[in-house]
Design an enzyme around this catalytic site. Sequence first.
Site, PDB file in Angstrom:
ATOM      1  N   TYR A  76      46.958  12.132 -35.523  1.00 52.72           N
ATOM      2  CA  TYR A  76      47.461  13.320 -34.837  1.00 52.72           C
ATOM      3  C   TYR A  76      48.174  12.951 -33.553  1.00 52.72           C
ATOM      4  O   TYR A  76      48.065  11.831 -33.052  1.00 52.72           O
ATOM      5  CB  TYR A  76      46.312  14.291 -34.532  1.00 52.72           C
ATOM      6  CG  TYR A  76      45.442  13.876 -33.365  1.00 52.72           C
ATOM      7  CD1 TYR A  76      45.619  14.453 -32.105  1.00 52.72           C
ATOM      8  CD2 TYR A  76      44.456  12.905 -33.506  1.00 52.72           C
ATOM      9  CE1 TYR A  76      44.824  14.073 -31.024  1.00 52.72           C
ATOM     10  CE2 TYR A  76      43.659  12.520 -32.439  1.00 52.72           C
ATOM     11  CZ  TYR A  76      43.848  13.109 -31.202  1.00 52.72           C
ATOM     12  OH  TYR A  76      43.076  12.740 -30.141  1.00 52.72           O
TER      13      TYR A  76
ATOM     14  N   LYS B 283      45.504   6.626 -33.471  1.00 56.44           N
ATOM     15  CA  LYS B 283      45.146   7.964 -32.988  1.00 56.44           C
ATOM     16  C   LYS B 283      44.594   8.778 -34.159  1.00 56.44           C
ATOM     17  O   LYS B 283      45.235   9.660 -34.728  1.00 56.44           O
ATOM     18  CB  LYS B 283      46.344   8.656 -32.345  1.00 56.44           C
ATOM     19  CG  LYS B 283      45.935   9.835 -31.442  1.00 56.44           C
ATOM     20  CD  LYS B 283      47.097  10.264 -30.568  1.00 56.44           C
ATOM     21  CE  LYS B 283      46.765  11.493 -29.739  1.00 56.44           C
ATOM     22  NZ  LYS B 283      45.719  11.247 -28.725  1.00 56.44           N
TER      23      LYS B 283
ATOM     24  N   GLU C  70      38.555   2.576 -22.224  1.00 59.73           N
ATOM     25  CA  GLU C  70      39.263   3.835 -21.990  1.00 59.73           C
ATOM     26  C   GLU C  70      38.230   4.936 -21.824  1.00 59.73           C
ATOM     27  O   GLU C  70      37.051   4.663 -21.636  1.00 59.73           O
ATOM     28  CB  GLU C  70      40.218   4.130 -23.142  1.00 59.73           C
ATOM     29  CG  GLU C  70      39.535   4.212 -24.505  1.00 59.73           C
ATOM     30  CD  GLU C  70      40.500   4.411 -25.657  1.00 59.73           C
ATOM     31  OE1 GLU C  70      41.700   4.575 -25.412  1.00 59.73           O
ATOM     32  OE2 GLU C  70      40.024   4.418 -26.811  1.00 59.73           O
TER      33      GLU C  70
ATOM     34  N   LEU D 136      43.585   3.317 -27.085  1.00 59.33           N
ATOM     35  CA  LEU D 136      44.749   4.026 -27.587  1.00 59.33           C
ATOM     36  C   LEU D 136      45.902   3.798 -26.615  1.00 59.33           C
ATOM     37  O   LEU D 136      45.713   3.920 -25.403  1.00 59.33           O
ATOM     38  CB  LEU D 136      44.455   5.526 -27.677  1.00 59.33           C
ATOM     39  CG  LEU D 136      45.600   6.361 -28.249  1.00 59.33           C
ATOM     40  CD1 LEU D 136      45.724   6.158 -29.751  1.00 59.33           C
ATOM     41  CD2 LEU D 136      45.410   7.838 -27.938  1.00 59.33           C
TER      42      LEU D 136
END
Length: 280
Positions: free
Chosen positions: A34, A144, A176, A200
Amino acid sequence: MMKTLAYYNGKISELDDMMIPLNDRGNFFGDGIYEATMCNNQNIFLLDDHLTRLYNSADLIEIEVPLQKDELAKLLHELLAKVEDGPHLMYWQVTRGTARRLHYYPDGPANLTVTILPGNLEDLTDKEAVQTEEDIRYLMCNVKTLNLLPNVMSLERAKKKGLYETIYHRGERVTECAHSNVSILKDGVFKTAPTDNMILPGIARAHLIKQCNLLGVPVLEEPFTVAEMMDADEVIISNSIALCKGTKEIDGIAVGGRDEALLEKIKTAVLDEYHAEVSR
């Protein structure tokens, strides 16, 4: 004009009226990818960057996006033109297709879903309190993917404590956040984790780097530790609706506040880029 919009393989309706087949692979396996970004004045913020990442994610997990990149861009603009004026959050996902629940890949085309609903950038004025957690997710964080259960649970634990976000680490290495990237400022240098399989490759992160380069702020894309983060002059969280957000507290310990002038300079630069892009 529509207040909200949902698109599924050619069908268009208000968001709450859209029906998706139970056998969509996204439902059973989270078997998809996405993207999401802000829109305003019929402009889609950093669309090419988001499409590039979408097709890269698709390649990494062997999904064939049903439209070519330029065709998908055209469709997203056409869909945006169907909603009322004002800022919106656009979300789109591609799942591996619709088939009986079997683990191996099915034959047939992938499914494309798009949603558009009113939304604004987060207020970047105030700094946030966050927590840390060990990063127990899998080792394909550069995709993702729709498989966000560990992220969702981390964010819920933070929310129950009245915190904004969870910062992950693998051992001492900071990776992250549950739904953001994290970077630091130290001695005038912007430091952020490299785009390997541990994080990501955030679009907001990339544009923080771009603005630092334009401002003459040195950039290091290399791993940093929890201890380095706690000792940083500023800790910055970034995502598509919070482009550059300062942090005031991690695990109950005060952090940052030692280079607010540079933080404000970078924040202003990324906001200026956003407003320029969506006001064209």
